[in-house]
Design a protein around this motif. Structure first.
Motif, PDB file in Angstrom:
ATOM      1  N   MET A  57       0.851  -1.179   0.000  1.00 41.58           N
ATOM      2  CA  MET A  57       0.000   0.000   0.000  1.00 41.58           C
ATOM      3  C   MET A  57       0.892   1.236   0.000  1.00 41.58           C
ATOM      4  SD  MET A  57      -2.805   1.652  -0.127  1.00 41.58           S
ATOM      5  CE  MET A  57      -4.031   0.348   0.051  1.00 41.58           C
ATOM      6  N   ASP A  58       0.747   2.063  -1.007  1.00 43.92           N
ATOM      7  CA  ASP A  58       1.502   3.303  -1.125  1.00 43.92           C
ATOM      8  C   ASP A  58       0.543   4.479  -1.037  1.00 43.92           C
ATOM      9  OD1 ASP A  58       3.606   1.629  -1.628  1.00 43.92           O
ATOM     10  OD2 ASP A  58       3.689   2.009  -3.773  1.00 43.92           O
ATOM     11  N   VAL A  59       0.924   5.497  -0.277  1.00 46.64           N
ATOM     12  CA  VAL A  59       0.125   6.714  -0.151  1.00 46.64           C
ATOM     13  C   VAL A  59       1.000   7.892  -0.573  1.00 46.64           C
ATOM     14  CG1 VAL A  59      -1.204   8.200   1.383  1.00 46.64           C
ATOM     15  CG2 VAL A  59      -1.208   5.713   1.740  1.00 46.64           C
ATOM     16  N   PHE A  60       0.540   8.637  -1.571  1.00 46.78           N
ATOM     17  CA  PHE A  60       1.307   9.752  -2.103  1.00 46.78           C
ATOM     18  C   PHE A  60       0.498  11.046  -1.988  1.00 46.78           C
ATOM     19  CE2 PHE A  60       2.478   5.950  -4.488  1.00 46.78           C
ATOM     20  CZ  PHE A  60       3.860   5.953  -4.409  1.00 46.78           C
ATOM     21  N   ASN A  61       1.136  12.105  -1.509  1.00 46.33           N
ATOM     22  CA  ASN A  61       0.567  13.449  -1.598  1.00 46.33           C
ATOM     23  C   ASN A  61       1.158  14.103  -2.835  1.00 46.33           C
ATOM     24  OD1 ASN A  61      -0.463  12.742   0.861  1.00 46.33           O
ATOM     25  ND2 ASN A  61       0.447  14.439   1.996  1.00 46.33           N
ATOM     26  N   VAL A  62       0.303  14.464  -3.796  1.00 48.35           N
ATOM     27  CA  VAL A  62       0.804  14.970  -5.069  1.00 48.35           C
ATOM     28  C   VAL A  62       0.188  16.328  -5.390  1.00 48.35           C
ATOM     29  CG1 VAL A  62       1.119  12.617  -5.933  1.00 48.35           C
ATOM     30  CG2 VAL A  62      -0.978  13.861  -6.488  1.00 48.35           C
ATOM     31  N   THR A  63       0.921  17.074  -6.228  1.00 45.49           N
ATOM     32  CA  THR A  63       0.427  18.338  -6.771  1.00 45.49           C
ATOM     33  C   THR A  63       0.777  18.376  -8.251  1.00 45.49           C
ATOM     34  OG1 THR A  63       2.491  19.549  -6.352  1.00 45.49           O
ATOM     35  CG2 THR A  63       0.857  19.495  -4.566  1.00 45.49           C
ATOM     36  N   ASP A  64       0.293  19.411  -8.937  1.00 44.16           N
ATOM     37  CA  ASP A  64       0.733  19.607 -10.301  1.00 44.16           C
ATOM     38  C   ASP A  64       2.087  20.316 -10.285  1.00 44.16           C
ATOM     39  OD1 ASP A  64       0.257  22.310  -9.775  1.00 44.16           O
ATOM     40  OD2 ASP A  64      -1.656  22.345 -10.840  1.00 44.16           O
ATOM     41  N   LYS A  65       2.619  20.649 -11.457  1.00 42.68           N
ATOM     42  CA  LYS A  65       3.951  21.253 -11.533  1.00 42.68           C
ATOM     43  C   LYS A  65       4.009  22.626 -10.880  1.00 42.68           C
ATOM     44  CE  LYS A  65       6.100  18.936 -15.452  1.00 42.68           C
ATOM     45  NZ  LYS A  65       6.762  19.132 -16.762  1.00 42.68           N
ATOM     46  N   GLU A  66       2.850  23.283 -10.764  1.00 43.35           N
ATOM     47  CA  GLU A  66       2.805  24.604 -10.143  1.00 43.35           C
ATOM     48  C   GLU A  66       2.614  24.515  -8.626  1.00 43.35           C
ATOM     49  OE1 GLU A  66       1.145  24.013 -13.180  1.00 43.35           O
ATOM     50  OE2 GLU A  66       2.959  24.921 -14.028  1.00 43.35           O
ATOM     51  N   GLY A  67       2.609  23.293  -8.074  1.00 45.23           N
ATOM     52  CA  GLY A  67       2.457  23.115  -6.642  1.00 45.23           C
ATOM     53  C   GLY A  67       1.020  23.173  -6.159  1.00 45.23           C
ATOM     54  N   MET A  68       0.058  23.070  -7.072  1.00 41.14           N
ATOM     55  CA  MET A  68      -1.355  23.141  -6.712  1.00 41.14           C
ATOM     56  C   MET A  68      -1.977  21.748  -6.712  1.00 41.14           C
ATOM     57  SD  MET A  68      -1.541  26.388  -6.353  1.00 41.14           S
ATOM     58  CE  MET A  68      -3.314  26.620  -6.199  1.00 41.14           C
ATOM     59  N   LYS A  69      -2.951  21.537  -5.821  1.00 41.89           N
ATOM     60  CA  LYS A  69      -3.665  20.268  -5.810  1.00 41.89           C
ATOM     61  C   LYS A  69      -4.496  20.138  -7.081  1.00 41.89           C
ATOM     62  CE  LYS A  69      -7.127  19.676  -3.062  1.00 41.89           C
ATOM     63  NZ  LYS A  69      -7.943  19.596  -1.818  1.00 41.89           N
ATOM     64  N   LEU A  70      -4.855  18.914  -7.405  1.00 42.33           N
ATOM     65  CA  LEU A  70      -5.616  18.661  -8.623  1.00 42.33           C
ATOM     66  C   LEU A  70      -7.067  19.086  -8.423  1.00 42.33           C
ATOM     67  CD1 LEU A  70      -4.172  15.111  -9.386  1.00 42.33           C
ATOM     68  CD2 LEU A  70      -3.204  17.351  -9.927  1.00 42.33           C
ATOM     69  N   LYS A  71      -7.625  19.811  -9.384  1.00 40.50           N
ATOM     70  CA  LYS A  71      -8.981  20.350  -9.234  1.00 40.50           C
ATOM     71  C   LYS A  71      -9.955  19.872 -10.301  1.00 40.50           C
ATOM     72  CE  LYS A  71      -7.406  24.547  -6.874  1.00 40.50           C
ATOM     73  NZ  LYS A  71      -7.388  26.036  -6.887  1.00 40.50           N
ATOM     74  N   ASP A  72      -9.463  19.592 -11.475  1.00 42.96           N
ATOM     75  CA  ASP A  72     -10.327  19.189 -12.581  1.00 42.96           C
ATOM     76  C   ASP A  72     -10.799  17.748 -12.357  1.00 42.96           C
ATOM     77  OD1 ASP A  72     -11.389  18.283 -15.038  1.00 42.96           O
ATOM     78  OD2 ASP A  72     -10.235  19.782 -16.132  1.00 42.96           O
ATOM     79  N   LYS A  73     -12.102  17.561 -12.124  1.00 44.81           N
ATOM     80  CA  LYS A  73     -12.636  16.226 -11.841  1.00 44.81           C
ATOM     81  C   LYS A  73     -12.438  15.265 -13.000  1.00 44.81           C
ATOM     82  CE  LYS A  73     -16.091  17.699  -8.437  1.00 44.81           C
ATOM     83  NZ  LYS A  73     -17.523  17.689  -8.053  1.00 44.81           N
ATOM     84  N   ALA A  74     -12.559  15.772 -14.219  1.00 43.06           N
ATOM     85  CA  ALA A  74     -12.355  14.918 -15.388  1.00 43.06           C
ATOM     86  C   ALA A  74     -10.904  14.462 -15.462  1.00 43.06           C
ATOM     87  CB  ALA A  74     -12.747  15.673 -16.659  1.00 43.06           C
ATOM     88  N   ALA A  75      -9.973  15.376 -15.154  1.00 45.41           N
ATOM     89  CA  ALA A  75      -8.557  15.019 -15.176  1.00 45.41           C
ATOM     90  C   ALA A  75      -8.236  14.010 -14.079  1.00 45.41           C
ATOM     91  CB  ALA A  75      -7.707  16.277 -15.004  1.00 45.41           C
ATOM     92  N   ILE A  76      -8.856  14.168 -12.903  1.00 47.74           N
ATOM     93  CA  ILE A  76      -8.636  13.229 -11.802  1.00 47.74           C
ATOM     94  C   ILE A  76      -9.119  11.833 -12.180  1.00 47.74           C
ATOM     95  CG2 ILE A  76      -9.344  12.655  -9.451  1.00 47.74           C
ATOM     96  CD1 ILE A  76      -9.393  15.670  -8.869  1.00 47.74           C
ATOM     97  N   ALA A  77     -10.287  11.767 -12.805  1.00 49.82           N
ATOM     98  CA  ALA A  77     -10.817  10.470 -13.244  1.00 49.82           C
ATOM     99  C   ALA A  77      -9.910   9.840 -14.291  1.00 49.82           C
ATOM    100  CB  ALA A  77     -12.230  10.647 -13.794  1.00 49.82           C
ATOM    101  N   GLU A  78      -9.362  10.675 -15.167  1.00 49.71           N
ATOM    102  CA  GLU A  78      -8.464  10.180 -16.212  1.00 49.71           C
ATOM    103  C   GLU A  78      -7.174   9.643 -15.598  1.00 49.71           C
ATOM    104  OE1 GLU A  78      -6.273  11.812 -20.290  1.00 49.71           O
ATOM    105  OE2 GLU A  78      -7.681  13.070 -19.188  1.00 49.71           O
ATOM    106  N   ILE A  79      -6.672  10.337 -14.577  1.00 46.30           N
ATOM    107  CA  ILE A  79      -5.458   9.889 -13.894  1.00 46.30           C
ATOM    108  C   ILE A  79      -5.686   8.543 -13.213  1.00 46.30           C
ATOM    109  CG2 ILE A  79      -3.970  10.378 -11.912  1.00 46.30           C
ATOM    110  CD1 ILE A  79      -4.179  13.345 -12.691  1.00 46.30           C
ATOM    111  N   GLU A  80      -6.835   8.413 -12.539  1.00 43.76           N
ATOM    112  CA  GLU A  80      -7.151   7.143 -11.881  1.00 43.76           C
ATOM    113  C   GLU A  80      -7.202   5.997 -12.887  1.00 43.76           C
ATOM    114  OE1 GLU A  80     -10.746   5.087  -9.259  1.00 43.76           O
ATOM    115  OE2 GLU A  80     -10.702   7.264  -9.561  1.00 43.76           O
ATOM    116  N   GLY A  81      -7.859   6.232 -14.020  1.00 41.63           N
ATOM    117  CA  GLY A  81      -7.935   5.203 -15.050  1.00 41.63           C
ATOM    118  C   GLY A  81      -6.576   4.873 -15.636  1.00 41.63           C
ATOM    119  N   TYR A  82      -5.739   5.897 -15.800  1.00 41.17           N
ATOM    120  CA  TYR A  82      -4.404   5.691 -16.365  1.00 41.17           C
ATOM    121  C   TYR A  82      -3.552   4.840 -15.427  1.00 41.17           C
ATOM    122  CZ  TYR A  82       0.102   6.864 -18.470  1.00 41.17           C
ATOM    123  OH  TYR A  82       1.339   6.793 -19.058  1.00 41.17           O
TER     124      TYR A  82
END
Length: 429
Positions: A57-82
């Motif tokens: 089990m790995d737990v990661f705190n991630v941000t985008d390159k600008e240091g911001m948390k992910l906000k776009d729900k469609a992008a989050i769903a795409e990341i999960e699927g990827y």
């Protein structure tokens, strides 16, 4: 039978998105997870790793390159699927073929791997040789460290834009590049080998492997400028649990966790637990490891080897010199043209990433003066004039605007501490 579990929590933290990944445990799975997150251009600020038993089990705190948390729900769903697809049973090692600088299938290009000793202007000479042999550079990544260089270049036939298949021509490419890379250093010049079997290896992992094999961890007695902040790597044994505890303290930077875990994995160590933290531009990494044979590091020589390899892995990607980002319509011979201009202005390349996206070439170079001095505005202006395109410069006073024809090139210059440029050896597929 045990598909990966992917949970993305965007509510618990105000400044980061939590990505939880669980899967059946096997050697190398941690590196694959980190590799996928890196290829998605996510920055890991904290991580907690545990993998005792048959499940990890790995737990990661991630941000985008600008240091911001992910906000776009469609992008989050795409990341999960990827992530789910990348770690699925049918997708082992597939992220290596989905690099951000990757190209089409192997039928569209040949892979050339170069390692050996370096000298100023070497990348320009290599590019010129490839251009003379009617090879178009589709993408390339070049690293330098401790007087050594490693490069992975993907090339295609200038006329067909497909892979070169003529065996006689391939042998000529090998011969010309080997002779060029050998230079005057016959004792430690070019290395040649068949690159077959490496196509499934992630490009940046492959660069680590090549530099490690080429001996960039060995002490060099010539003049190599000191790192601004040398990594602090220690190894101690926790006898009660039969773990070796590897602790790293260094300046934080993108892809640092990938570089350290990649090195531990290639040295055949398994990470059972880890605690990763990055704060105020400083990184802290603590790994509890054993060798694949189940034992901790039992000798001082083994511990010293791990420390040296981790220090080198951290230093290889340190970006020193002036950063030049260039974007233009792609054309055959472009890399040869640009690196020739660098060489004519007494600049040497310390790291480079060359890619094509559609019909656009997107190139990043870190350069320094061949004499080891800082790159001045006069040199930047000379490059601007030689390239013959509009250039935007960040980090230097702007020169008078120039009226030139299309296309537009964008060049951003950021000053880092200079260092020496290593070298090259050869593999052609």
């Amino acid at each position: 039978m045990n598909p990966p579990s992917i949970i993305i929590d965007n509510d618990s933290l105000a400044d980061a998105t939590i990505v939880k990944v669980g899967s059946a445990n096997e050697y190398g799975i941690l590196l694959e997870v980190i590799q996928v997150l890196m290829d998605l251009n996510l920055v890991i600020s904290k991580a907690y790793i545990t993998s005792d038993g048959g499940w990890f089990m790995d737990v990661f705190n991630v941000t985008d390159k600008e240091g911001m948390k992910l906000k776009d729900k469609a992008a989050i769903a795409e990341i999960e699927g990827y992530i789910r697809k990348s770690l699925g049973a049918d997708s082992r090692y597939m992220p290596a073929k989905r690099r951000s600088v990757g190209v089409a299938a192997s039928t569209d290009h040949n892979v050339i791997e170069l390692t050996g000793s370096d000298r100023p202007g070497l990348l320009s000479e290599v590019s010129a040789v490839l251009a003379s042999l009617k090879c178009n550079v589709v993408s390339a990544e070049i690293w330098t460290h401790n007087t050594r260089v490693a490069a992975v270049m993907r090339v295609s036939d200038e006329d067909t834009m497909l892979a070169v298949t003529d065996t006689v021509r391939l042998e000529m490419i090998k011969e010309r590049l080997s002779y060029l890379l050998r230079g005057n250093n016959l004792a430690r010049g070019a290395a040649m080998a068949d690159a077959s079997g490496t196509s499934a290896t992630h490009t940046e992992r492959r660069l680590h492997q090549m530099m490690l094999s080429d001996g960039d961890t060995e002490e060099f007695h010539g003049h190599v400028p000191a790192q601004p902040q040398k990594p602090n790597v220690t190894v101690r044994n926790w006898k009660d649990k039969d773990y070796s505890v590897v602790t790293i303290r260094c300046k934080d930077r993108p892809k640092l966790l990938f570089d350290t875990v990649c090195t531990l994995t290639d040295l055949r160590y398994v990470v059972y637990h880890a605690n990763i933290d990055a704060n105020n531009n400083q990184a802290y990494q603590e790994f509890y490891v054993r060798h694949v044979n189940g034992s901790p590091m039992n000798t001082e020589a083994e511990r010293l080897r791990v420390i040296q390899c981790l220090e080198s892995a951290i230093e290889r990607r340190v970006s020193e010199g002036v950063k030049l980002e260039l974007c233009s319509n792609d054309k055959v011979g472009l890399l040869s043209e640009v690196t020739r201009i660098f060489r004519e202005n007494s600049l040497t390349v310390t790291r480079a990433e060359v890619s094509t996206k559609g019909r656009t070439a997107v190139n990043t170079f870190y350069v320094r003066s061949s004499a080891g001095e800082a790159v001045d505005q006069k040199t930047i202006d000379s490059i601007r004039e030689a390239i013959g395109h509009n250039i935007q410069v960040k980090g230097h006073p702007e020169a008078a605007p120039q009226k030139k024809e299309s296309p537009t090139w964008f060049l951003f210059a950021n000053l880092f501490r200079p260092r020496s440029l290593p070298s090259l050896g050869l593999f052609v597929r």
